[in-house]
Design an enzyme around this catalytic site. Structure first.
Site, mmCIF file in Angstrom:
data_model
loop_
_atom_site.group_PDB
_atom_site.id
_atom_site.type_symbol
_atom_site.label_atom_id
_atom_site.label_comp_id
_atom_site.label_asym_id
_atom_site.label_seq_id
_atom_site.Cartn_x
_atom_site.Cartn_y
_atom_site.Cartn_z
ATOM 1 N N TYR A 62 -67.991 9.585 4.389
ATOM 2 C CA TYR A 62 -68.411 8.729 5.436
ATOM 3 C C TYR A 62 -69.978 8.501 6.049
ATOM 4 O O TYR A 62 -70.295 9.812 6.629
ATOM 5 C CB TYR A 62 -67.526 9.317 6.604
ATOM 6 C CG TYR A 62 -66.071 8.962 6.732
ATOM 7 C CD1 TYR A 62 -65.469 8.083 5.781
ATOM 8 C CD2 TYR A 62 -65.194 9.256 7.792
ATOM 9 C CE1 TYR A 62 -64.214 7.826 5.559
ATOM 10 C CE2 TYR A 62 -63.871 9.086 7.486
ATOM 11 C CZ TYR A 62 -63.479 8.136 6.681
ATOM 12 O OH TYR A 62 -61.890 7.820 6.618
ATOM 13 N N LYS B 170 -62.683 8.940 -0.922
ATOM 14 C CA LYS B 170 -61.980 7.965 0.361
ATOM 15 C C LYS B 170 -63.193 7.420 1.124
ATOM 16 O O LYS B 170 -64.011 8.182 1.516
ATOM 17 C CB LYS B 170 -61.189 9.035 1.029
ATOM 18 C CG LYS B 170 -60.760 8.214 2.385
ATOM 19 C CD LYS B 170 -60.197 9.167 3.521
ATOM 20 C CE LYS B 170 -60.144 8.485 4.550
ATOM 21 N NZ LYS B 170 -59.778 9.552 5.741
HETATM 22 P P1 FBP Z 1 -57.515 6.392 10.036
HETATM 23 O O1 FBP Z 1 -56.638 5.659 9.278
HETATM 24 O O2 FBP Z 1 -56.797 6.720 11.690
HETATM 25 O O3 FBP Z 1 -58.863 5.767 10.347
HETATM 26 O O4 FBP Z 1 -57.644 7.797 9.516
HETATM 27 C C1 FBP Z 1 -58.411 8.006 8.282
HETATM 28 C C2 FBP Z 1 -59.577 8.936 8.841
HETATM 29 O O5 FBP Z 1 -60.407 9.235 7.484
HETATM 30 C C3 FBP Z 1 -59.161 10.223 9.176
HETATM 31 O O6 FBP Z 1 -58.884 11.201 8.154
HETATM 32 C C4 FBP Z 1 -60.275 10.405 10.120
HETATM 33 O O7 FBP Z 1 -59.935 11.276 11.480
HETATM 34 C C5 FBP Z 1 -60.771 9.166 10.628
HETATM 35 O O8 FBP Z 1 -60.597 8.198 9.706
HETATM 36 C C6 FBP Z 1 -62.222 9.139 10.917
HETATM 37 O O9 FBP Z 1 -62.485 8.022 11.917
HETATM 38 P P2 FBP Z 1 -63.841 7.672 12.166
HETATM 39 O O10 FBP Z 1 -64.850 7.492 11.318
HETATM 40 O O11 FBP Z 1 -63.432 6.574 13.236
HETATM 41 O O12 FBP Z 1 -64.281 8.932 13.220
#
Ligand code: FBP
Length: 303
Positions: free
Chosen positions: A171, A203
């Site tokens: 991310y 992911k």
């Molecule tokens: P969601 O489907 O709720 O987005 O979950 C996927 C995820 O990767 C979770 O594991 C994590 O908590 C969340 O997204 C992080 O979301 P953000 O980047 O908005 O904080």
């Protein structure tokens, strides 16, 4: 034996039988078993976003027992959560539902420039709890990213020695605008970094059409990125030409039509699957099961 699953596993031929066996278990569980597509339920949002933001829309979700039951009922391939949630349900679900221990987590209470998750559990915990994989988040773009990459190197080695694959949430965030975090060049780069670090499953968030880095703009002139399916195809290509399993996150809760439209494009672009949290557990149980089934059907149609 599923031919498709074995074909995917051949891309991991250098790995030990424990790692391969757990990847096989993940792909051979649930409604999508044997298709090579996967849908995982992640519930770390209580830690990442806070309890009310996560569970108030559907209060049964405050109970750790709610989520793995939903994952089994809907036929998910696995369930990912931090230590506390996994510890409270592992005795019931280990061996029945692949459990993924999220070994690092970050809350929403800190500053924005140098996001870095804390190590909140260990490979030993994953083994003790009968998990099938560990999960770890990196933030490419954070001032602390190199620390995260180095910690991940050690964790992947340790998990591998225990026969566990590593699933990496990649991310981008920190030194970039919100727009940059999901830009196509940044998403593809994030997938590539995770693969190079040794992730078995990566992911990322569904990417937008924005090309964020000036230095990358020329390279994207001839890469089709006009539709989400095209962008997904490019991200999958960035993950070793599709030789690593890449799945896409669900994002904040949205309408059913919007979720299915997005997943339809991900499936069309060759994505291996979805990891859908809030869009599942923030709906009522009945609606969540229905939505997860519809999502799985879209992947099954492309398998
Ligand atoms: P969601 O489907 O709720 O987005 O979950 C996927 C995820 O990767 C979770 O594991 C994590 O908590 C969340 O997204 C992080 O979301 P953000 O980047 O908005 O904080």
């Amino acid at each position: 034996m599923s031919e498709r699953v074995e074909q995917i596993l051949a891309n991991y031929a250098g790995e030990n039988p424990g790692v391969i066996g757990n990847l096989r278990r993940l792909m051979n569980t649930g409604r999508l078993a044997g298709t090579g597509k996967i849908v995982i339920l992640p519930v770390d949002q209580g830690f990442e976003h806070g309890p009310a933001r996560s569970f108030a829309p559907n209060p049964p979700g405050y109970d750790p027992a709610y989520h793995p039951a939903l994952a089994v009922e809907a036929g998910c391939n696995g369930y990912a959560a931090p230590l506390g949630f996994i510890e409270s349900i592992a005795h019931r679900y280990a061996g029945e539902l692949p459990l993924i221990l999220k070994v690092n987590n970050s809350d929403s209470l800190g500053g924005p420039d140098t996001p870095c998750s804390a190590l909140t559990s260990a490979v030993d915990d994953a083994v003790r709890l009968g998990c099938s994989a560990i999960g770890y988040t990196i933030y490419p773009g954070s001032g602390l990213r190199n620390q995260m990459y180095q910690d991940l190197r050690d964790l992947i080695n340790e998990a591998r020695a225990a026969g566990l694959p590593s699933i990496v949430w990649s991310y981008p965030r920190g030194s970039m605008s919100k727009e940059g975090e999901t830009a196509i060049d940044v998403a593809a780069y994030a997938a590539q970094i995770a693969c190079q670090l040794g992730a078995h499953v990566v992911k990322v968030k569904p990417p937008t059409e924005v090309v964020y880095q000036d230095a990358a703009k020329k390279s994207y002139e001839n890469i089709p990125i006009g539709t989400l399916a095209e962008r997904v195809r490019h991200v999958v290509q960035a993950a070793f030409g599709g030789k690593r399993i890449v799945i896409f996150s669900g994002g904040a809760a949205k309408g059913t039509a919007a979720v299915l439209e997005e997943v339809g494009e991900i499936a069309k672009g060759g994505g291996y699957g979805s990891i859908v949290g809030r869009n599942a557990f923030q709906r009522s149980n009945k609606d969540a099961v229905k939505l997860l089934h519809d999502i799985m059907d879209l992947y099954a149609a492309q398998a």
